[in-house]
Design an enzyme around this catalytic site. Structure first.
Site, PDB file in Angstrom:
ATOM      1  NE  ARG A 162       6.340  19.992  -9.231  1.00 50.17           N
ATOM      2  CZ  ARG A 162       6.527  21.061  -9.859  1.00 50.17           C
ATOM      3  NH1 ARG A 162       5.596  22.131  -9.641  1.00 50.17           N
ATOM      4  NH2 ARG A 162       7.560  21.170 -10.513  1.00 50.17           N
ATOM      5  CE  LYS A 213      -3.852   0.267  -1.189  1.00 51.85           C
ATOM      6  NZ  LYS A 213      -3.660  -1.089  -1.244  1.00 51.85           N
ATOM      7  CD  GLU A 253     -12.421  -6.897  -3.598  1.00 49.66           C
ATOM      8  OE1 GLU A 253     -12.423  -6.719  -2.341  1.00 49.66           O
ATOM      9  OE2 GLU A 253     -11.534  -7.238  -4.312  1.00 49.66           O
ATOM     10  CE  LYS A 301     -10.835   0.568  -0.199  1.00 51.54           C
ATOM     11  NZ  LYS A 301     -10.302   0.083  -1.697  1.00 51.54           N
ATOM     12  CD  GLU A 317      -1.691  -1.717   1.653  1.00 56.07           C
ATOM     13  OE1 GLU A 317      -1.132  -1.241   0.929  1.00 56.07           O
ATOM     14  OE2 GLU A 317      -2.683  -2.654   1.461  1.00 56.07           O
ATOM     15  NE  ARG A 330      -6.069   1.211   1.679  1.00 56.52           N
ATOM     16  CZ  ARG A 330      -6.007   2.376   1.008  1.00 56.52           C
ATOM     17  NH1 ARG A 330      -6.113   3.629   1.454  1.00 56.52           N
ATOM     18  NH2 ARG A 330      -6.619   2.420  -0.056  1.00 56.52           N
ATOM     19  CG  ASN A 358      -4.296  -6.239   1.204  1.00 53.43           C
ATOM     20  OD1 ASN A 358      -4.701  -5.609   0.049  1.00 53.43           O
ATOM     21  ND2 ASN A 358      -3.243  -5.472   1.922  1.00 53.43           N
ATOM     22  CG  HIS A 371      -6.875  -8.881  -2.412  1.00 56.32           C
ATOM     23  ND1 HIS A 371      -7.993  -9.364  -1.505  1.00 56.32           N
ATOM     24  CD2 HIS A 371      -6.970  -7.928  -3.187  1.00 56.32           C
ATOM     25  CE1 HIS A 371      -9.080  -8.425  -2.022  1.00 56.32           C
ATOM     26  NE2 HIS A 371      -8.368  -7.709  -3.159  1.00 56.32           N
ATOM     27  CG  HIS A 396      -2.905  -9.841  -5.834  1.00 56.50           C
ATOM     28  ND1 HIS A 396      -2.255  -8.793  -4.818  1.00 56.50           N
ATOM     29  CD2 HIS A 396      -4.019  -9.004  -6.226  1.00 56.50           C
ATOM     30  CE1 HIS A 396      -3.346  -7.823  -4.681  1.00 56.50           C
ATOM     31  NE2 HIS A 396      -4.223  -7.906  -5.674  1.00 56.50           N
ATOM     32  CG  HIS A 441      -9.640  -7.942  -8.603  1.00 61.11           C
ATOM     33  ND1 HIS A 441      -8.345  -8.461  -8.403  1.00 61.11           N
ATOM     34  CD2 HIS A 441     -10.109  -7.491  -7.487  1.00 61.11           C
ATOM     35  CE1 HIS A 441      -8.018  -7.837  -7.199  1.00 61.11           C
ATOM     36  NE2 HIS A 441      -9.007  -7.504  -6.547  1.00 61.11           N
TER      37      HIS A 441
END
Lengths: 374, 374
Positions: B128, B150, B192, B234, B244, B248, B252, B255, B259, B272
């Protein structure tokens, strides 16, 4: 329909979230209006995770209050601890994704402890966390596992080694569902209520002593009272210590030896509450030998554990049980925390319990078994 | 040994945790003393999760500062996105359990984006939640994926559909590790940084324009400056919005279409950052057609994206790319958030971008491809 519960909801407040636990006969049949109130009149897409058996018994009651367009989609997990694995999480998550579940979707954990642990964990990690609702169908789940936000699955190497803390949006415990429980499961669940009485509630302990016949006959009024009092104990403890750094440890009373018994019997011979019953007898003997409780309190608490049993017998070398306690998650950097009773409704945590003391207490536990056999 | 970094650490502060990102050549070779300082002189048992390739290249540097008795145990994940699955988590967790890892143990995420995502998620759910440290070895991981907490894995149904927010204990970005990066990976990672400049840092954008030769030659001083400025962007954004819900989202930028390009090319044809480069060109065209940016700023930002490319060409029906944006995790209850540039270093979120506008912007993106081909 009965929307209003006879007892007010019990609030659980943790740093991560606050939510209500509603304990009421008929709660399941009025789920949709309850859900509307929880989500400001705008219920999200809903997915039920359940077992085929529970669904067969109770799907009509669950669906009764939902308008046709808002009926939840059912996803199935076969019954049993062996399905509490990451493979089940992967399969359920894949089904959620293909069905178009998004970050606003809501899961309903409709079942016993395994369903609750798996569904809560699925909600914790699907799209990095979505909401879920607890609908516990067993006594053990109603008084214990549905509360506190501990979710997770097993590894081959051990139980509950994978998981998250993820609090539900709310819990609805419908006492009517307990009517179909096998007697052994009812008794097993009641041992967690006995534990709640021993660690923190003299009044619950007295009620369990005085009303054992009604409780064991699953009379709804008696069960409502026992579930409510047990949930209050757990809600208070969890609200003060979400992540088990201090107070929450007292909930592990009886669990050190109890978990060792479950491991030694390969989780097949005894139900969880039955193993905990034996573990509580060991813990009470250790508390007595350390002078933490009087002989009178000891006798009273032992009698109560046995009244809600007696738990099934098993054979195991006491030394092996002690050895098995070493793998417990409660061991941190080699230090073993042990919960001892210090009276009716009070406990302390000891970090200096030796293997020799634990062995003596475990041997003493087996003497209760001999008395039971006679 | 160089313990002290030439630039001060950058602090990331979220509701869940605060931690430092240290960007320094040689950080890896002084890891143990850094770890001692982080853990009040008492470093826990440590497990490195890494790929066989990275371990072969850098294990001597990593182990150099550790006393023999405290050397971390290495666990391996084969390289590549296809191993970013729950099966890898199960295997790594099982290895941790068998090796005796407990709640106080520490994981080191030693690799690129996949290793970081898998190790962070493993740390999030093992018992946990245990602690982990980021040791990103690629530029993309140093400027982006190692920050913000993330973590997660893919499902057959889609990327990153399973995961947690789990912040590291600290991140050490060793610029020396970038010396072995293939040129295409360096350029991909730099996109990026271009994005960070476009959305929030005119000074980073100017530096990338003025020093493109030094940066693309991987000169340590230039890379240290670019990584530091990118991490600052960032860190500021993530500190203000861990999960997000608002700010945040600006990360993106590029993106949505990026994506879709990755999905359309089955994550095989483009890195990427290369897909994001194309996505940024689409987003810049959309920003221009909506009147959000001047033609001059548009030309400048397009030129910068192409200077750090040009990204590899690919073929796809623009309408198909637009259709593929529908499955994005950023869609909530049907609403699509789109990040638009409103100048050099500033953005806005639009919720009313139509499929027709997106199609026009995607078609315009392909015109840059034609210019590249000439």
């Amino acid at each position: 329909m009965r929307y209003h519960s006879p007892v007010p909801p019990i609030r659980v407040t943790t740093p991560a979230a606050s939510y209500d636990v509603t304990i009421a006969p008929g709660a399941l049949r009025s789920l949709y209006p309850r859900l509307r109130r929880l989500t400001a009149g705008n219920p999200p897409r809903t997915f039920v995770v359940t077992s085929p058996n529970i669904w067969a018994l109770w799907h009509q009651a669950l669906l009764e209050s939902f308008p046709a367009l808002h009926r939840p989609t059912a996803l199935f997990l076969p019954a049993g601890e062996k399905h509490k694995r990451l493979a089940a999480i992967e399969s359920l998550a894949q089904q959620l994704a293909l069905a178009g579940a998004d970050r606003d979707s809501l899961l309903l954990a409709f079942g016993g402890g395994v369903i609750g642990d798996v569904t809560g964990f699925l909600a914790a990690i699907y799209m990095r966390g979505i909401r879920y609702l607890g609908l516990p169908t067993t006594l053990l789940a109603q008084v214990d596992s549905s509360l506190g936000g501990k979710t997770g699955v097993n590894l081959a190497a051990g139980k509950n080694l994978i998981g998250s803390f993820h609090q539900p949006l709310a819990v609805f415990s419908d006492i009517d569902l307990l009517a179909t429980l096998p007697p052994a499961e009812l008794r097993s669940g009641l041992q967690e209520s006995v534990k709640a009485g021993i660690i923190r509630s003299p009044s619950l302990l007295r009620y369990l002593e005085a009303n054992a016949d009604a409780v064991l006959a699953a009379e709804p009024a008696a069960l409502t009272r026992v579930v409510t009092a047990s949930v209050k104990v757990k809600a208070e403890v969890v609200s003060q210590d979400e992540k088990e750094s201090g107070l929450r440890m007292i909930l592990n009373f009886g669990h050190t030896i109890g978990h060792a018994i479950e491991a030694a019997t390969h989780y097949r011979k005894l139900l969880h509450g039955e193993a905990i019953a034996w573990g509580m007898l060991a813990a009470l003997n250790l508390s007595l030998s350390r002078g933490g409780i009087t002989r009178k309190d000891f006798d009273r608490m032992v009698a109560l554990v046995l009244r809600y049993g007696p738990p099934p017998l098993f054979r195991c070398d006491p030394a092996r049980l002690v050895a098995l306690t070493g793998g417990d998650k409660k061991v941190r950097s080699g230090r073993r925390a042990f919960v001892l009773a210090t009276g009716i409704g009070s406990t302390e945590i000891a970090y200096d319990v030796t293997d020799a003391e634990l062995l003596a207490a475990t041997r003493a536990m087996f003497t209760h078994m001999r008395h039971t056999e006679e």
